[in-house]
Design an enzyme around this catalytic site. Structure first.
Site, PDB file in Angstrom:
ATOM      1  N   HIS A  91       0.848  -1.196   0.000  1.00 45.72           N
ATOM      2  CA  HIS A  91       0.000   0.000   0.000  1.00 45.72           C
ATOM      3  C   HIS A  91       0.881   1.242   0.000  1.00 45.72           C
ATOM      4  CE1 HIS A  91      -2.847   3.087   1.224  1.00 45.72           C
ATOM      5  NE2 HIS A  91      -2.110   3.338   2.291  1.00 45.72           N
ATOM      6  N   ASP A 120       7.102  21.023 -26.774  1.00 45.06           N
ATOM      7  CA  ASP A 120       7.003  19.695 -26.157  1.00 45.06           C
ATOM      8  C   ASP A 120       8.083  19.619 -25.076  1.00 45.06           C
ATOM      9  OD1 ASP A 120       6.795  16.819 -25.632  1.00 45.06           O
ATOM     10  OD2 ASP A 120       5.725  16.725 -27.531  1.00 45.06           O
ATOM     11  N   TRP A 156       7.011  -0.104   3.920  1.00 44.90           N
ATOM     12  CA  TRP A 156       7.451   0.597   2.707  1.00 44.90           C
ATOM     13  C   TRP A 156       8.871   1.126   2.867  1.00 44.90           C
ATOM     14  CZ3 TRP A 156       8.782   5.650   1.124  1.00 44.90           C
ATOM     15  CH2 TRP A 156       8.784   6.610   2.131  1.00 44.90           C
ATOM     16  N   SER A 183      12.893   5.709 -13.839  1.00 46.31           N
ATOM     17  CA  SER A 183      11.832   6.498 -14.470  1.00 46.31           C
ATOM     18  C   SER A 183      11.816   7.918 -13.914  1.00 46.31           C
ATOM     19  CB  SER A 183      10.485   5.814 -14.238  1.00 46.31           C
ATOM     20  OG  SER A 183       9.429   6.688 -14.525  1.00 46.31           O
ATOM     21  N   SER A 184      11.911   8.036 -12.585  1.00 46.88           N
ATOM     22  CA  SER A 184      11.872   9.360 -11.958  1.00 46.88           C
ATOM     23  C   SER A 184      13.066  10.208 -12.371  1.00 46.88           C
ATOM     24  CB  SER A 184      11.874   9.228 -10.433  1.00 46.88           C
ATOM     25  OG  SER A 184      10.649   8.744  -9.985  1.00 46.88           O
ATOM     26  N   HIS A 267      13.438  11.664   3.575  1.00 45.34           N
ATOM     27  CA  HIS A 267      12.889  12.958   3.943  1.00 45.34           C
ATOM     28  C   HIS A 267      12.755  13.900   2.750  1.00 45.34           C
ATOM     29  CE1 HIS A 267      11.043  15.614   6.677  1.00 45.34           C
ATOM     30  NE2 HIS A 267      11.706  16.580   6.107  1.00 45.34           N
ATOM     31  N   GLU A 269      12.122  12.939  -0.085  1.00 44.71           N
ATOM     32  CA  GLU A 269      10.986  12.347  -0.793  1.00 44.71           C
ATOM     33  C   GLU A 269       9.663  12.986  -0.351  1.00 44.71           C
ATOM     34  OE1 GLU A 269      10.513  10.257  -3.215  1.00 44.71           O
ATOM     35  OE2 GLU A 269       8.369   9.899  -2.939  1.00 44.71           O
ATOM     36  N   TYR A 271       9.260  15.973   0.470  1.00 40.15           N
ATOM     37  CA  TYR A 271       9.157  17.266  -0.219  1.00 40.15           C
ATOM     38  C   TYR A 271       8.999  17.076  -1.717  1.00 40.15           C
ATOM     39  CZ  TYR A 271      10.093  19.328   4.218  1.00 40.15           C
ATOM     40  OH  TYR A 271       9.968  19.689   5.528  1.00 40.15           O
ATOM     41  N   SER A 282      -0.591  26.904  -5.598  1.00 44.51           N
ATOM     42  CA  SER A 282      -0.206  28.279  -5.915  1.00 44.51           C
ATOM     43  C   SER A 282      -0.773  28.740  -7.259  1.00 44.51           C
ATOM     44  CB  SER A 282       1.318  28.411  -5.943  1.00 44.51           C
ATOM     45  OG  SER A 282       1.844  28.099  -4.676  1.00 44.51           O
ATOM     46  N   HIS A 316      15.256  12.656  12.113  1.00 40.55           N
ATOM     47  CA  HIS A 316      14.092  12.787  13.004  1.00 40.55           C
ATOM     48  C   HIS A 316      13.115  11.631  12.793  1.00 40.55           C
ATOM     49  CE1 HIS A 316      12.145  15.576   9.764  1.00 40.55           C
ATOM     50  NE2 HIS A 316      11.819  14.343   9.531  1.00 40.55           N
ATOM     51  N   HIS A 317      13.346  10.816  11.754  1.00 41.81           N
ATOM     52  CA  HIS A 317      12.543   9.597  11.576  1.00 41.81           C
ATOM     53  C   HIS A 317      13.081   8.452  12.432  1.00 41.81           C
ATOM     54  CE1 HIS A 317      10.335  11.164   8.039  1.00 41.81           C
ATOM     55  NE2 HIS A 317      11.453  11.824   7.814  1.00 41.81           N
ATOM     56  N   THR A 342       7.872  26.575   5.769  1.00 39.29           N
ATOM     57  CA  THR A 342       6.647  25.921   5.310  1.00 39.29           C
ATOM     58  C   THR A 342       5.427  26.624   5.883  1.00 39.29           C
ATOM     59  OG1 THR A 342       7.900  23.870   5.388  1.00 39.29           O
ATOM     60  CG2 THR A 342       5.552  23.681   4.993  1.00 39.29           C
ATOM     61  N   LYS A 345       4.649  29.757   4.048  1.00 41.34           N
ATOM     62  CA  LYS A 345       3.960  29.536   2.764  1.00 41.34           C
ATOM     63  C   LYS A 345       2.450  29.501   2.975  1.00 41.34           C
ATOM     64  CE  LYS A 345       5.940  26.685  -0.308  1.00 41.34           C
ATOM     65  NZ  LYS A 345       6.842  27.342  -1.254  1.00 41.34           N
ATOM     66  N   ARG A 464       1.564   0.809  14.981  1.00 42.27           N
ATOM     67  CA  ARG A 464       1.208   0.672  13.572  1.00 42.27           C
ATOM     68  C   ARG A 464       1.675  -0.691  13.062  1.00 42.27           C
ATOM     69  NH1 ARG A 464       5.729   4.491  10.542  1.00 42.27           N
ATOM     70  NH2 ARG A 464       4.654   3.815   8.663  1.00 42.27           N
TER      71      ARG A 464
END
Lengths: 548, 72
Positions: A91, A120, A156, A183-184, A267, A269, A271, A282, A316-317, A342, A345, A464
């Site tokens: 998931h 293009d 994950w 791909s990315s 981390h 990721e 963002y 925006s 921090h994770h 943040t 914003k 979890r």
């Protein structure tokens, strides 16, 4: 000057509209399946990205519903624990890499060439390859369920030593992550090159719509962080099969090393997902406030700052892995500090609406839902950034609630808002406004029913990634599961709205939203011709503006 | 593009290092003075270099604060 520009603009728009009438006669594009398989057209590829991501959203969503069905009541009723673990893993992987990221790449493909006045993407064939790597990767992730021993129940985040002990499904997953990463990276190179080299004359960087800016910054983040993930899973692969011991303590390695490498990717990721969402918001909020974006330049620089700082806070994770107190304090201070740009914003978006002539069509509703719920997710993130608090609620449902507020109510709501916003442009037809509003309110309510109660579960100590739980968590889990099924079913309404729009929607105007002022609205008909801006648009000093 | 770059270079000479640093720092916080426009005179290269240097300084500042707090 202004008359000449106006004439040129008018002439150009007319030419495009004319070209569109004879689109099929003049464009020698392949028909049928080959149009899509061999496509080098940014609009076709963007469309494929969006449909692919929605498909994966449904696949990942079904996995979420299996999780919530099992958690509806305490005890094991529906699935085996191994399968449950596999569901939580895939998931997450499918939603992050298969649904949200490709959705925003789809937006980028459709919009960036049109917004900067380019014909293009810079590398159309690589663009095709970027997309067509995704379906095989998705198939690998799904096929992993059928590998001997079932899917890899590793989460994950794919932490060692679980991954070094998992079955063959892990190898399929590692390969899928490699392919998705390729791909990315190719997509990012394409976006960077397009934005830096293919802007129409007069479209300076600081005149680009903020969506292009956010994607330029995101593309750099991807190029910098995806190889780190590729390295982490490659080391996992060699640990599994080629006798290395990067993460194996018995061989002199360290499982915590994996966590550092993963979150150095992980981390940024966050963002990578959030910043294009900021870009979409925006575009939407100024359009429905009939005001330019407040603080365009500072938004650009703040976004770039957030991107740089996102590489400095990864641990921090991992407050609970046993770091020295000095390290914990560094990451705690750094994390709380980067919440400031943040937060500002959010104030910028609110200031954009201040004294604006507001209307609340579906895209604006989703943008406001984003603002409110993303801020809530940000606040719980601040709570989690405090080390002593995190030690208490690490790996509980509080964390699950937190990142779903950021990922679902943040990124997904932004994507929904963007799709409603640009659907009239893309299809030339208008969606059903009443149904769109139903979709918004159902999503908003069911999202909160699902995830708000998970804060309470986490604070009460429910861990979890468990298929069973103690009796005191029963009520909130039942509520959460009901909300999840409501949220899932609401997304079928979204599918119906999109199909109805494409097949029988009312004709949309070229500039459906009068407050929208980027080139795709001001210089192109709805839908845009198959090949738009074959010659660069004539821009006056103001025409290219999105920000001022 | 070529013309743009030359124009930017001419303007860049007027931009002091102090302005670039001020701009990056205000961007780190995410705020600016109303009507503040001098940031448009700074080239992207200046912003990136200043930004990275400021990020490194940020890290060392936080580390220094941590050491002070711990009394090391």
């Amino acid at each position: 000057m202004s008359t000449a520009t106006h004439d040129a603009t008018h002439g150009h728009g007319h030419g495009d509209a004319h070209g569109h009438d004879h689109d099929h006669a003049h464009d020698h594009k392949p028909t049928g399946a080959m149009r899509w398989i061999g496509s080098t057209n940014h609009k076709d590829i963007g469309t494929m990205y969006l449909w692919f991501s929605f498909t994966m959203f449904l696949v990942g969503g079904v996995m979420a519903l299996i999780i919530r069905a099992e958690l509806f009541q305490p005890g094991l009723q529906i699935v085996k624990p191994e399968f449950f673990n596999s569901m939580t893993t895939y998931h997450g992987l499918i939603m992050v890499f298969g649904a949200i990221m490709p959705a925003f790449v789809g937006f980028a493909n459709w919009l960036i060439p049109m917004q900067i006045g380019a014909p293009d993407m810079a590398f159309p064939r690589m663009n095709n390859l970027s997309f067509w790597l995704l379906p095989p990767a998705a198939m690998l992730l799904v096929a992993a369920q059928f590998a001997p021993g079932g899917g890899a129940g590793v989460g994950w985040t794919m932490y060692a030593p679980l991954t070094t002990q998992a079955g063959p499904a892990m190898d399929l997953t590692i390969f899928a992550v490699h392919v998705l990463g390729m791909s990315s990276i190719m997509g990012s190179i394409n976006i960077i090159t397009t934005i830096l080299n293919m802007r129409a004359p007069g479209m300076t960087l600081m005149k680009m719509p903020l969506f292009c800016w956010t994607w330029l910054i995101t593309a750099y983040l991807l190029v910098a962080s995806m190889p780190v993930l590729a390295g982490a899973v490659t080391m996992t692969l060699t640990d599994r099969h080629f006798g290395t011991n990067f993460f194996n303590a018995a061989g002199g390695g360290d499982p915590v090393l994996y966590q550092h490498i993963f979150w150095f990717f992980g981390h940024p990721e966050v963002y990578i997902i959030a910043i294009p969402a900021f870009g979409v918001i925006s575009q939407i909020i100024p359009a429905f406030s009939r005001k330019p974006l407040f603080g365009y330049a500072s938004m650009v620089y703040a976004t770039a700052s957030i991107a740089i700082l996102s590489f400095l806070v990864w641990a921090h994770h991992m407050y609970t892995v046993g770091m020295p107190v000095e390290t914990q304090l560094y990451f705690m201070y750094a994390t709380t500090l980067i919440a400031i740009p943040t937060g500002v914003k959010v104030f910028n978006w609110v200031a954009t609406m201040w004294k604006g002539s507001l209307t609340f069509e579906t895209p604006m509703l989703f943008a406001l839902g984003f603002l409110f719920l993303f801020s809530l997710g940000g606040f719980t993130g601040l709570v989690l950034s405090i080390t002593p608090v995190d030690v208490q609620i690490h790996d509980t449902y509080y964390v699950v609630a937190h990142f779903h507020y950021v990922m679902v109510a943040g990124a997904l709501f932004s994507a929904f808002g963007g799709i409603y916003f640009w659907l009239p442009k893309w299809t030339g037809r208008m969606y059903d406004e009443t149904l769109g509003k139903w979709h918004f309110w159902l999503s908003l309510i069911f999202f909160n029913v699902t995830f708000f109660v998970q804060h309470f579960l986490g604070l009460a100590g429910m861990p979890r990634r468990v298929p069973d739980y103690a009796l005191q968590f029963a009520e909130f889990n039942a509520i959460s599961s009901v909300g999840a099924f409501g949220f899932g079913l609401s997304q079928l309404l979204f599918l119906y709205i999109v199909i109805k729009c494409i097949t029988s929607g009312e004709k949309a105007q070229d500039r459906q939203w009068e407050g929208a002022d980027s080139l795709e609205w001001t210089h192109l008909p709805s839908p845009p011709p198959y090949h738009s801006f074959v010659t660069p648009p004539a821009l006056d000093a103001k025409g290219a503006h999105a920000g001022h | 593009m070529a013309d743009d770059t030359q124009g930017d270079n001419r303007l860049a000479k007027k931009t002091s290092l102090f302005q670039a640093v001020k701009m990056v720092l205000s961007a780190f916080i995410g705020i600016r003075k109303q009507g503040q426009q001098q940031e448009l005179n700074v080239t992207p290269v200046q912003v990136v270099i200043t930004g990275i240097i400021c990020a490194v300084l940020f890290v060392f500042t936080v580390i220094t604060v941590v050491r002070l707090v711990l009394g090391k």
